[in-house]
Every structure is written in C-alpha cells, then in structure tokens.
Motif scaffolding. Structure first.
Motif, PDB file in Angstrom:
ATOM      1  N   ALA A 290       0.855  -1.187   0.000  1.00 27.63           N
ATOM      2  CA  ALA A 290       0.000   0.000   0.000  1.00 27.63           C
ATOM      3  C   ALA A 290       0.890   1.236   0.000  1.00 27.63           C
ATOM      4  N   VAL A 291       0.629   2.137  -0.940  1.00 28.11           N
ATOM      5  CA  VAL A 291       1.367   3.405  -1.007  1.00 28.11           C
ATOM      6  C   VAL A 291       0.356   4.535  -1.119  1.00 28.11           C
ATOM      7  N   LEU A 292       0.466   5.494  -0.215  1.00 31.21           N
ATOM      8  CA  LEU A 292      -0.426   6.654  -0.186  1.00 31.21           C
ATOM      9  C   LEU A 292       0.406   7.921  -0.349  1.00 31.21           C
ATOM     10  N   SER A 293      -0.125   8.876  -1.103  1.00 23.96           N
ATOM     11  CA  SER A 293       0.605  10.137  -1.276  1.00 23.96           C
ATOM     12  C   SER A 293      -0.382  11.300  -1.380  1.00 23.96           C
ATOM     13  N   LYS A 294       0.139  12.468  -1.082  1.00 25.66           N
ATOM     14  CA  LYS A 294      -0.649  13.685  -1.236  1.00 25.66           C
ATOM     15  C   LYS A 294       0.287  14.867  -1.441  1.00 25.66           C
ATOM     16  N   GLY A 295      -0.257  15.896  -2.113  1.00 27.67           N
ATOM     17  CA  GLY A 295       0.494  17.139  -2.256  1.00 27.67           C
ATOM     18  C   GLY A 295       1.313  17.287  -3.513  1.00 27.67           C
ATOM     19  N   THR A 296       1.183  16.380  -4.503  1.00 29.28           N
ATOM     20  CA  THR A 296       1.917  16.572  -5.758  1.00 29.28           C
ATOM     21  C   THR A 296       1.142  17.552  -6.649  1.00 29.28           C
ATOM     22  N   VAL A 297       1.872  18.215  -7.533  1.00 33.01           N
ATOM     23  CA  VAL A 297       1.250  19.264  -8.347  1.00 33.01           C
ATOM     24  C   VAL A 297       0.463  18.704  -9.521  1.00 33.01           C
ATOM     25  N   SER A 298       0.619  17.419  -9.817  1.00 34.28           N
ATOM     26  CA  SER A 298      -0.123  16.804 -10.917  1.00 34.28           C
ATOM     27  C   SER A 298      -0.316  15.327 -10.625  1.00 34.28           C
ATOM     28  N   GLN A 299      -1.249  14.735 -11.346  1.00 31.03           N
ATOM     29  CA  GLN A 299      -1.452  13.289 -11.212  1.00 31.03           C
ATOM     30  C   GLN A 299      -0.210  12.531 -11.668  1.00 31.03           C
ATOM     31  N   ALA A 300       0.410  12.984 -12.752  1.00 25.68           N
ATOM     32  CA  ALA A 300       1.596  12.309 -13.270  1.00 25.68           C
ATOM     33  C   ALA A 300       2.721  12.298 -12.237  1.00 25.68           C
ATOM     34  N   LYS A 301       2.918  13.415 -11.548  1.00 21.64           N
ATOM     35  CA  LYS A 301       3.943  13.473 -10.504  1.00 21.64           C
ATOM     36  C   LYS A 301       3.596  12.512  -9.363  1.00 21.64           C
ATOM     37  N   GLY A 302       2.315  12.449  -9.052  1.00 21.30           N
ATOM     38  CA  GLY A 302       1.882  11.545  -7.998  1.00 21.30           C
ATOM     39  C   GLY A 302       2.097  10.089  -8.368  1.00 21.30           C
ATOM     40  N   ILE A 303       1.816   9.723  -9.618  1.00 20.64           N
ATOM     41  CA  ILE A 303       2.027   8.348 -10.072  1.00 20.64           C
ATOM     42  C   ILE A 303       3.506   7.995 -10.008  1.00 20.64           C
ATOM     43  N   SER A 304       4.375   8.902 -10.455  1.00 19.44           N
ATOM     44  CA  SER A 304       5.816   8.646 -10.401  1.00 19.44           C
ATOM     45  C   SER A 304       6.282   8.418  -8.974  1.00 19.44           C
ATOM     46  N   LEU A 305       5.757   9.229  -8.061  1.00 19.74           N
ATOM     47  CA  LEU A 305       6.126   9.094  -6.650  1.00 19.74           C
ATOM     48  C   LEU A 305       5.649   7.752  -6.085  1.00 19.74           C
ATOM     49  N   VAL A 306       4.413   7.403  -6.368  1.00 22.18           N
ATOM     50  CA  VAL A 306       3.845   6.153  -5.847  1.00 22.18           C
ATOM     51  C   VAL A 306       4.599   4.943  -6.401  1.00 22.18           C
ATOM     52  N   GLU A 307       4.934   4.969  -7.669  1.00 25.55           N
ATOM     53  CA  GLU A 307       5.637   3.833  -8.265  1.00 25.55           C
ATOM     54  C   GLU A 307       7.057   3.705  -7.710  1.00 25.55           C
ATOM     55  N   ALA A 308       7.739   4.849  -7.528  1.00 28.70           N
ATOM     56  CA  ALA A 308       9.075   4.795  -6.934  1.00 28.70           C
ATOM     57  C   ALA A 308       9.009   4.243  -5.512  1.00 28.70           C
ATOM     58  N   ALA A 309       8.009   4.681  -4.761  1.00 29.28           N
ATOM     59  CA  ALA A 309       7.860   4.211  -3.378  1.00 29.28           C
ATOM     60  C   ALA A 309       7.516   2.724  -3.332  1.00 29.28           C
ATOM     61  N   ALA A 310       6.687   2.270  -4.261  1.00 29.01           N
ATOM     62  CA  ALA A 310       6.315   0.850  -4.299  1.00 29.01           C
ATOM     63  C   ALA A 310       7.540  -0.016  -4.578  1.00 29.01           C
ATOM     64  N   LYS A 311       8.381   0.402  -5.526  1.00 33.19           N
ATOM     65  CA  LYS A 311       9.592  -0.353  -5.829  1.00 33.19           C
ATOM     66  C   LYS A 311      10.531  -0.384  -4.624  1.00 33.19           C
ATOM     67  N   ALA A 312      10.689   0.759  -3.993  1.00 27.63           N
ATOM     68  CA  ALA A 312      11.574   0.819  -2.831  1.00 27.63           C
ATOM     69  C   ALA A 312      11.040  -0.031  -1.690  1.00 27.63           C
ATOM     70  N   ALA A 313       9.728   0.027  -1.464  1.00 32.71           N
ATOM     71  CA  ALA A 313       9.118  -0.708  -0.352  1.00 32.71           C
ATOM     72  C   ALA A 313       9.272  -2.212  -0.531  1.00 32.71           C
ATOM     73  N   VAL A 314       8.985  -2.710  -1.724  1.00 30.36           N
ATOM     74  CA  VAL A 314       9.151  -4.135  -1.983  1.00 30.36           C
ATOM     75  C   VAL A 314      10.639  -4.496  -1.982  1.00 30.36           C
ATOM     76  N   GLY A 315      11.468  -3.578  -2.466  1.00 34.12           N
ATOM     77  CA  GLY A 315      12.901  -3.811  -2.473  1.00 34.12           C
ATOM     78  C   GLY A 315      13.487  -3.980  -1.089  1.00 34.12           C
ATOM     79  N   ALA A 316      12.838  -3.399  -0.083  1.00 32.60           N
ATOM     80  CA  ALA A 316      13.296  -3.581   1.294  1.00 32.60           C
ATOM     81  C   ALA A 316      13.153  -5.032   1.731  1.00 32.60           C
ATOM     82  N   PHE A 317      12.314  -5.791   1.050  1.00 39.56           N
ATOM     83  CA  PHE A 317      12.121  -7.212   1.347  1.00 39.56           C
ATOM     84  C   PHE A 317      12.927  -8.106   0.411  1.00 39.56           C
ATOM     85  N   THR A 318      13.187  -7.618  -0.809  1.00 38.13           N
ATOM     86  CA  THR A 318      13.897  -8.437  -1.780  1.00 38.13           C
ATOM     87  C   THR A 318      15.371  -8.068  -1.909  1.00 38.13           C
TER      88      THR A 318
END
Length: 338
Positions: A290-318
């Motif tokens: 689960a990745v939650l975000s708020k405060g980005t200036v656009s949807q595209a910026k928010g998607i980039s942030l969420v995807e980077a966080a998802a990779k990092a979060a799963v990477g903490a396990f792999t």
C-alpha cells in the motif's frame, strides 16, 4: 653327553620359566596399548576442539551437548530478527519526494508474516476506498445469508475495474455510508480508518498500515470474508482497465499483480492525492503493498512518486530497493517526508 635326567630337568625348568616371561610380555603390551589409546584419545579431543573453534569463528553454529548415550545433541541458535521497519525506512530515504508532498508505504509478506510501515499520517483514500466499500457489501451480504444481486454485481464491476464513481456512490449508499463502512472495518481490524462525511466516500481517511490490514482480508486466509467473496474481489482487482495498471504494479514481475488505484485533485489546493494498493508477485513471492501520497502538483507526478515508493518498499524485502526506487523518481527533490 647330557644324561636324560638332566635334559629332562632343564626342559622342565625352561617350561616353568616361559609363563613368567609371557606374563611380563603381556603386561608390557597392555601398558603400550593403554598409552597408545590415551595418546590417540588426547589427539582426538584436541583435534575436535580445534575443529570446533574454527567452526564457531567462521560462522555461527548450533551449540551442542552430550546426551546420556554419548551422542551429541544440537541446539538450534535463534537467528536475530530482521528490523523490516528500519530496512523500509532506509529504502524510502532513497525515494525523492517533491517539495510539499508526503508519502507513506507499507508491505506485508503473507508467507513469512514479515511486515513494515513507513509514515504514520492519515491520507484521503480517493478511489482505493472502493475495495473497502465492496468488502463491506460482501460482509453484509454474508451476514444476511444472501448473494449479491445482479445490480450490485454490475455496480461492483464498474466500480473496481473502471473506477466508476457513480457505481461507488450507489454502493456507498447501499452499505449505509460511513456508518456501515466503519462497522465493517472494526470487524476487519482496521483501527485508523474513518469513513468520509455524507456522500464524500473519497475523503475517507486511512493509513498505509490499515490498507495492508484490508488487503489481508481480501487476499489472506484468516479473513472475515468467505473464500468466494475473496475470490470475487481479487478477480476484479486483476482485471482493472489497462490505463489504470500503474502504481504498486511497478514493483511486480510482469503481470503478477492485482490492484486498485485512487487519484483526486483537491479543490481547495489544486494538489493531488494519488494512492495505490494491491498484491504483487516478485521472484515467485507475493507481497501486499500500500502506497499513499498527497500534495503533488499533478497526477503524473503523484504516479511517479507512488511507483518509486512501491519499488523501494518491496525492495526492502527483496534487497533491490535502492536501485529500483532511484531510477523511478530521478526528477523529484530529495526532501523525503513522512
């Protein structure tokens, strides 16, 4: 020439002497055997002591003790617990967050039970609440001993696969709005989620950790939802329309994911809420993310942030967190925020 008597006497004397010499010989041989066994035993013990010292120095080994029958019993040494929260925090530090934005993430490995969470603030759910709405509807139907109606199923399909807001509003009303959602969430084990006021289901407040709890109800065995109900929700989350297959899916191997995303531009600020929850498969292992975000200036910026966080979060396990997160968020600033 010796007389027969003398010869006979000397032979008897020699025969009498032989046992004494043999006795002395046996004693000598026994002494040698004892000394040899003692030396061998000493060498054996010393060799094993040296081997044990080398083994324990090279790597941690189980402790051993002798049992009554002389066999060595091995006592397993408990491995130190892995601090998953610390690993996740380190991985998330590599995710660059735009100025003024915030992000929170949580991960669970259902097989091992290992979990971790980063960030403790509350976030608007936007459309990820639609999974919660459907889970609530299914729980209420189970309580009533009934199946979903054809109309409810049609709404559910559009609500999850297409993220249709009209369908969500219909089912929000059907479950009793916030009161119905909150009652179900109490049974599901969510402790920090509160339904939105009135018709505003998208402003339901939640945390990343609570969304993992919800995902466990959808994907786990120890769920309040029946197997059929879980399979129904999972099936819809696997078939979201193609332009909504972003978010936590960025951390998955190929098409091994089931998800629901949410995005909302706040009228008061013009800034975006962008969220993603689901199950991903990486290296043959499934993770709830689960990745939650708020405060980005656009949807595209928010998607980039969420995807980077998802990779990092799963990477903490792999073990692949830092490189995965860095490449997906190179354009953002370095001010990570909780």
């Amino acid at each position: 020439m010796e007389s027969p008597r003398a010869t006979s006497g000397s032979r008897r004397g020699r025969r009498r002497a032989r046992p004494r010499r043999r006795a002395v010989l046996y004693v000598s041989l026994a002494a040698v055997a004892v000394l040899g066994a003692t030396a061998a035993g000493t060498a054996y013990v010393q060799a094993h002591a040296r081997a044990g010292a080398v083994s324990s120095t090279a790597s941690p080994s189980p402790s051993s003790s002798a049992t009554a029958d002389g066999e060595a019993s091995v006592e397993p040494v408990t491995e130190p617990a892995v601090d998953r929260d610390a690993l996740l925090s380190t991985a998330m530090a590599a995710v660059t967050v735009p100025p003024g934005a915030k992000v929170s993430a949580a991960v669970l490995d259902p097989d091992s039970g290992d979990s971790a969470a980063y960030g403790d603030g509350a976030f608007d759910t936007a459309s990820i609440v639609k999974v919660d709405i459907l889970a609530t509807l299914l729980l209420q139907a189970q309580d009533a001993g009934r199946q979903l109606t054809a109309t409810e199923r049609a709404y559910a399909t559009k609500m999850i696969e297409n993220s249709d807001n009209t369908s969500a509003s219909e089912l929000w009303d059907a479950i009793g709005r916030a009161a119905g959602l909150d009652a179900a969430n109490k049974r599901f084990g969510l402790t920090s989620t509160e339904g939105g006021d009135g018709a505003l289901w998208g402003l339901t407040q939640t945390t990343a950790a609570d969304q993992i709890t919800l995902l466990r109800q959808v994907f786990g065995d120890g769920s309040k939802l029946s197997e059929a109900s879980r399979a129904y929700v999972q099936g819809l989350m696997k078939t979201v329309e193609s332009d909504q297959r972003w978010g936590v899916s960025a951390a998955a191997d190929g098409s091994g994911f089931a998800l629901k995303n949410g995005w909302l531009a706040r009228s008061s600020t013009g800034l975006w809420d962008v969220n993603s929850i689901g199950r991903v498969t990486v290296g043959g292992t499934e993770y709830l993310v689960a990745v939650l975000s708020k405060g980005t200036v656009s949807q595209a910026k928010g998607i980039s942030l969420v995807e980077a966080a998802a990779k990092a979060a799963v990477g903490a396990f792999t073990g692949a967190g830092s490189s995965a997160s860095g490449s997906a968020s190179a354009s953002a600033s370095a001010s990570a925020s909780q």
